[in-house]
Motif scaffolding. Structure first.
Motif, PDB file in Angstrom:
ATOM      1  N   GLU A  78       0.822  -1.213   0.000  1.00  0.00           N
ATOM      2  CA  GLU A  78       0.000   0.000   0.000  1.00  0.00           C
ATOM      3  C   GLU A  78       0.855   1.261   0.000  1.00  0.00           C
ATOM      4  OE1 GLU A  78      -2.539  -0.369   3.390  1.00  0.00           O
ATOM      5  OE2 GLU A  78      -3.944  -1.691   2.362  1.00  0.00           O
ATOM      6  N   VAL A  79       1.987   1.196  -0.705  1.00  0.00           N
ATOM      7  CA  VAL A  79       2.886   2.350  -0.788  1.00  0.00           C
ATOM      8  C   VAL A  79       2.561   3.130  -2.053  1.00  0.00           C
ATOM      9  CG1 VAL A  79       5.301   3.077  -0.894  1.00  0.00           C
ATOM     10  CG2 VAL A  79       4.655   1.101   0.496  1.00  0.00           C
ATOM     11  N   THR A  80       2.679   4.437  -1.975  1.00  0.00           N
ATOM     12  CA  THR A  80       2.353   5.314  -3.095  1.00  0.00           C
ATOM     13  C   THR A  80       3.234   5.023  -4.300  1.00  0.00           C
ATOM     14  OG1 THR A  80       1.736   7.035  -1.509  1.00  0.00           O
ATOM     15  CG2 THR A  80       2.073   7.726  -3.794  1.00  0.00           C
ATOM     16  N   ASN A  81       2.615   4.850  -5.461  1.00  0.00           N
ATOM     17  CA  ASN A  81       3.359   4.561  -6.684  1.00  0.00           C
ATOM     18  C   ASN A  81       4.347   5.684  -7.007  1.00  0.00           C
ATOM     19  OD1 ASN A  81       1.804   2.265  -6.917  1.00  0.00           O
ATOM     20  ND2 ASN A  81       0.442   3.122  -8.473  1.00  0.00           N
ATOM     21  N   ALA A  82       5.536   5.287  -7.481  1.00  0.00           N
ATOM     22  CA  ALA A  82       6.587   6.218  -7.923  1.00  0.00           C
ATOM     23  C   ALA A  82       7.089   7.122  -6.806  1.00  0.00           C
ATOM     24  CB  ALA A  82       6.109   7.052  -9.102  1.00  0.00           C
ATOM     25  N   SER A  83       6.827   6.754  -5.552  1.00  0.00           N
ATOM     26  CA  SER A  83       7.354   7.540  -4.430  1.00  0.00           C
ATOM     27  C   SER A  83       8.720   7.004  -4.023  1.00  0.00           C
ATOM     28  CB  SER A  83       6.391   7.497  -3.243  1.00  0.00           C
ATOM     29  OG  SER A  83       6.289   6.176  -2.715  1.00  0.00           O
ATOM     30  N   ARG A  84       9.450   7.824  -3.290  1.00  0.00           N
ATOM     31  CA  ARG A  84      10.774   7.434  -2.811  1.00  0.00           C
ATOM     32  C   ARG A  84      10.758   7.344  -1.286  1.00  0.00           C
ATOM     33  NH1 ARG A  84      15.581   7.749  -5.273  1.00  0.00           N
ATOM     34  NH2 ARG A  84      14.792   9.179  -6.868  1.00  0.00           N
ATOM     35  N   PRO A  85      11.295   6.276  -0.704  1.00  0.00           N
ATOM     36  CA  PRO A  85      11.405   6.251   0.752  1.00  0.00           C
ATOM     37  C   PRO A  85      12.344   7.348   1.216  1.00  0.00           C
ATOM     38  CG  PRO A  85      12.647   4.446  -0.217  1.00  0.00           C
ATOM     39  CD  PRO A  85      11.887   5.079  -1.330  1.00  0.00           C
ATOM     40  N   LEU A  86      12.157   7.791   2.450  1.00  0.00           N
ATOM     41  CA  LEU A  86      12.991   8.868   2.994  1.00  0.00           C
ATOM     42  C   LEU A  86      13.640   8.412   4.285  1.00  0.00           C
ATOM     43  CD1 LEU A  86      12.299  12.634   3.089  1.00  0.00           C
ATOM     44  CD2 LEU A  86      12.879  11.491   5.236  1.00  0.00           C
TER      45      LEU A  86
END
Length: 323
Positions: A78-86
């Protein structure tokens, strides 16, 4: 990885030697972005990869993986598509997650945006345990950059409201830094000046590079140009790298309003997006009409080397000191 492949490798490059740490599976052609969590002799990376094709307007089809000496392990979905972890400066791992809201129909021939359930979670990279640090509604809660300690900068868009928040990932408290911040992007943090640097549209043709002080929340304009892809990035020492209008390559602003940008352009004409910096070294995504390369550049001398892998999708996760 291959642009249309179903997995990508996380590799460590030292000199001419490539060491593969692990492979992350993903949907064919899906987005994959990551960050280096720990360097040295036993590096650890976190990667967000789309694990199933998007259906309709779905947004949360990706998963978070950790890659280390044991290979790649899936932690949460359920992680946002095309997002980057920080990774915060204190070491917390944060990700964007959420759930699709109900589809909306145009009202009086006016398009309306779907309102999703958004959250930012802190994830333990060893156990995979996830804890919600922030939740709310809207279109996106974008993890823009790390600030000091446990704080991360969040650009939150909820219909007509666009606000910039400082989120403490450890205790979930937030500070509103700026409201009504529409058409803003490319956020980075200047530690030397305690400022957030970003690009913002003034009108359809003009964009400005601006700096927001975290000390008194004052806003100053560093430079303005007729270009919508300046892509400013703080070098952490008062200087700002950006891509010149008309694709004239990389330039560096001194961080004051008295001087314009100094053209550097180590790879010549083209559009240059700074990916990471470490001391005098930077990584660049250099784009021209017929080619795109990722390169490492030594800023004082301009010496550059392109990364291996023609035709591959490459994302630089960070720099690490040799053990």
């Amino acid at each position: 990885g291959d642009p249309e492949g179903a997995e990508s490798a996380v590799v460590l490059l030292r000199g001419d030697h490539l060491r593969e740490l692990g492979r992350v599976p993903h949907a064919v052609g899906g987005a994959r972005k990551g960050v280096l969590l720990r360097g040295g002799g036993d590096p650890v990376a976190a990667v967000v990869a789309q694990e199933r094709p998007s259906r309709g307007a779905s947004t949360y089809d990706s998963a978070l993986f950790v890659v280390d000496a044991r290979g790649a392990r899936r932690l949460v979905g359920e992680v946002t598509n095309a997002s980057r972890p920080l990774r915060t400066r204190s070491g917390l791992l944060l990700v964007q997650r959420g759930a699709d809201g109900e589809a909306v129909e145009p009202l009086d021939h006016t398009l309306r945006e779907r309102r999703d359930a958004l959250r930012i979670d802190a994830v333990n990279p060893v156990t995979g345990e996830a804890r919600t640090a922030w939740s709310g509604g809207g279109q996106i809660a974008f993890l823009a950059c790390a600030l000091e300690g446990d704080e991360a900068l969040v650009w939150h868009l909820d219909g007509p409201r666009a606000e910039l928040l400082a989120l403490d990932g450890a205790n979930g408290t937030t500070r509103r830094l700026r409201a009504d911040l529409h058409l803003a992007r490319d956020f980075s943090y200047d530690r030397a000046r305690a400022e957030v640097v970003f690009a913002q549209a003034d009108d359809a043709d003009r964009w400005s590079v601006r700096a927001l002080s975290l000390r008194d929340l004052s806003l100053r304009t560093l430079w303005t140009a007729t270009s919508d892809h300046l892509m400013p990035a703080s070098l952490g020492d008062g200087r700002v790298a950006l891509s010149l209008p008309d694709d004239r390559g990389l330039a560096v602003l001194s961080g004051t309003t008295r001087e314009g940008p100094r053209r550097v352009a180590p790879l010549g004409e083209g559009s240059d997006a700074l990916l990471h910096h470490h001391g005098d070294w930077i990584s660049l995504r250099h784009s021209e009409m017929q080619r795109e390369v990722v390169a490492l550049t030594h800023l004082p001398t301009g010496a550059s080397a392109t990364l291996p892998g023609d035709g591959l999708v490459r994302d630089v996760l960070g720099f690490t000191e040799a053990p």
